[in-house]
Design a protein around this motif. Structure first.
Motif, PDB file in Angstrom:
ATOM      1  N   LEU A  35       0.849  -1.189   0.000  1.00 15.18           N
ATOM      2  CA  LEU A  35       0.000   0.000   0.000  1.00 15.18           C
ATOM      3  C   LEU A  35       0.882   1.236   0.000  1.00 15.18           C
ATOM      4  N   ALA A  36       0.490   2.228  -0.769  1.00 17.07           N
ATOM      5  CA  ALA A  36       1.253   3.474  -0.828  1.00 17.07           C
ATOM      6  C   ALA A  36       1.061   4.268   0.463  1.00 17.07           C
ATOM      7  N   ASN A  37       2.086   5.046   0.807  1.00 19.51           N
ATOM      8  CA  ASN A  37       1.956   5.930   1.968  1.00 19.51           C
ATOM      9  C   ASN A  37       1.163   7.177   1.560  1.00 19.51           C
ATOM     10  N   ASP A  38       1.042   8.129   2.451  1.00 16.88           N
ATOM     11  CA  ASP A  38       0.254   9.335   2.172  1.00 16.88           C
ATOM     12  C   ASP A  38       0.800  10.154   1.006  1.00 16.88           C
ATOM     13  N   ASN A  39       2.080   9.943   0.669  1.00 14.87           N
ATOM     14  CA  ASN A  39       2.693  10.644  -0.467  1.00 14.87           C
ATOM     15  C   ASN A  39       2.646   9.824  -1.756  1.00 14.87           C
TER      16      ASN A  39
END
Length: 105
Positions: A35-39
């Motif tokens: 899963l991608a982080n907030d960026n």
């Protein structure tokens, strides 16, 4: 992310690669989802992929937005790096010569 092992075998398949008796259909190595982080950044650790007949060394990946695929692609590696890996590390040694180079090298 999905890729083959040092000898060019993918998990989840039978009768592929240099040894047609190799059956990995019940295995799930070198596959994963991140899963991608907030960026929007994703990282993963893996091994250097091997090769198999008819393909340059590569890693497959897909980028999803919700349930919709927005990108399917592959990461290829420079041929000079591939040759170094094949000559330096015994796990990548094959009985036959590689037949497909990086199409962008």
């Amino acid at each position: 992310m999905r890729q083959c092992d040092a000898q060019g075998y993918y998990s989840g398949y039978a009768n592929m690669g240099a040894n047609p008796d190799q059956d990995t259909s019940e295995q799930s190595f070198l596959r994963g989802t991140q899963l991608a982080n907030d960026n929007g950044i994703v990282t993963f650790d893996t091994i250097d992929p091997g090769w198999y007949r008819g393909r340059a060394r590569h890693i497959h990946y897909k980028v999803f937005l919700g349930r919709k695929t927005i990108l399917t692609s592959q990461i290829f590696f420079p041929d000079a790096l591939s040759e170094y890996v094949y000559l330096k590390f015994p796990a990548y040694t094959h009985d036959e010569e590689r037949d497909t180079a990086n199409p962008l090298a």
